[in-house]
Design a protein around this motif. Sequence first.
Motif, short mmCIF file in Angstrom:
data_model
loop_
_atom_site.label_atom_id
_atom_site.label_comp_id
_atom_site.label_asym_id
_atom_site.label_seq_id
_atom_site.Cartn_x
_atom_site.Cartn_y
_atom_site.Cartn_z
N THR A 1 7.70 4.46 22.74
CA THR A 1 7.54 3.66 23.81
C THR A 1 7.24 4.42 25.39
N GLU A 2 7.59 5.90 25.17
CA GLU A 2 7.57 6.58 26.42
C GLU A 2 7.70 7.96 26.02
N THR A 3 6.83 8.64 26.95
CA THR A 3 6.99 10.06 26.54
C THR A 3 7.09 10.99 27.98
N THR A 4 7.68 12.14 28.20
CA THR A 4 7.48 12.73 29.29
C THR A 4 7.24 14.42 28.88
N ALA A 5 7.17 15.14 29.65
CA ALA A 5 6.99 16.67 28.93
C ALA A 5 8.11 16.97 28.27
N THR A 6 9.18 16.68 28.44
CA THR A 6 10.60 17.01 27.43
C THR A 6 11.28 16.19 26.66
N SER A 7 10.78 14.71 26.77
CA SER A 7 11.65 13.87 26.06
C SER A 7 10.62 12.51 25.53
N VAL A 8 11.28 12.09 24.34
CA VAL A 8 10.35 10.87 23.69
C VAL A 8 11.18 9.57 23.66
N THR A 9 10.89 8.47 23.77
CA THR A 9 11.68 7.34 23.72
C THR A 9 11.26 6.54 22.45
N LEU A 10 12.20 6.15 21.79
CA LEU A 10 11.72 5.65 20.42
C LEU A 10 12.53 4.04 20.34
N THR A 11 11.69 3.01 19.78
CA THR A 11 12.45 1.98 19.38
C THR A 11 11.93 1.73 18.15
N TRP A 12 12.80 0.80 17.14
CA TRP A 12 12.45 0.40 15.85
C TRP A 12 13.22 -1.03 15.60
N THR B 1 18.96 0.08 18.69
CA THR B 1 17.45 0.41 18.10
C THR B 1 16.44 0.93 19.10
N ARG B 2 17.03 1.52 20.30
CA ARG B 2 16.12 2.43 21.04
C ARG B 2 17.03 3.69 21.56
N TYR B 3 15.99 4.90 21.70
CA TYR B 3 17.04 5.82 21.99
C TYR B 3 15.93 6.93 22.54
N SER B 4 16.46 7.86 23.23
CA SER B 4 15.70 8.95 24.03
C SER B 4 16.14 10.14 23.39
N ILE B 5 15.00 10.91 22.94
CA ILE B 5 15.51 12.25 22.49
C ILE B 5 14.88 13.40 23.61
N GLY B 6 15.78 14.20 24.26
CA GLY B 6 15.37 15.29 25.14
C GLY B 6 15.38 16.52 24.85
N GLY B 7 15.09 17.47 25.86
CA GLY B 7 15.05 19.14 25.08
C GLY B 7 13.95 19.16 24.34
#
Length: 258
Positions: free
Chosen positions: A69-80, A113-119
């Motif tokens: 649902t969202e991306t930055t240069a260093t993170s991605v947000t997922l939903t399911w 059911t929503r989570y952002s992965i950084g780094g």
Amino acid sequence: MPYVKWTMGLVELTKEEEMPLGRNVLEVTNIRESANYTCVAISSLGMIEATAQVTVKALPKPPTSLTVTETTATSVTLTWDSGNPEPISYYMIQYRAKSLDNGFQEVEGVATTRYSIGGLSPYSEYEFRVMAVNNIGRGPPSDPVETRTGEQAPSSPPLHVQARMLSASTMLVQWEAPEEPNGQIRGYRVYYSSDMTAPLSAWQKHNTDDSSLTTISGLTPDITYSLRVLGFTSVGDGPPSDILQVKTQQGGEHSTTQ
């Protein structure tokens, strides 16, 4: 003493003629689905029964509709979506960079059911998948989803900067792309000055496209110029290279570089 028999739901499990007196043991094998088993005791005084519930538990099903649902240069947000009618303990996310042949990295214990992965690394392809976990164990993974992280300014300077004089007033400058472009290099900027102590903002600038060489003309003969080169993406400028010094010469003689 009463006669004792077993039923499963409405199905009689004990044959009428085989009902024992007082005690009856039911052994249930090859259980495939949940069911209620009832023990019935019958005598001239009446009938009494007790029911036991046998529950079949399974690993959870794979989550569905995994979406970025969202991306930055260093993170991605997922939903399911859970994909499971029964409650689950938590979710586990697995992800890996497509460019590396590494296994998946894991994020345990995700409660929502929503989570952002950084780094994450900028401008890189990643693959993600999600699993549900219940008290039996970890279920199979969802269908994977892939995405590319956003761009950033370069985090390293152009490499192997070289310069040589083509004439007394024209210089050829060459370099190679940065190791960490963090995106698509849109072009390079060559800074040059006869006063290396001046701040970089006061140096003369020469912009180029994304090629790796350029010529700078209109230089003054017989002085030493300091040169620095940086690359830029659509997001911003990277760091400049170390100073390279080049001396222009009198007349049309060619000079060599440091």
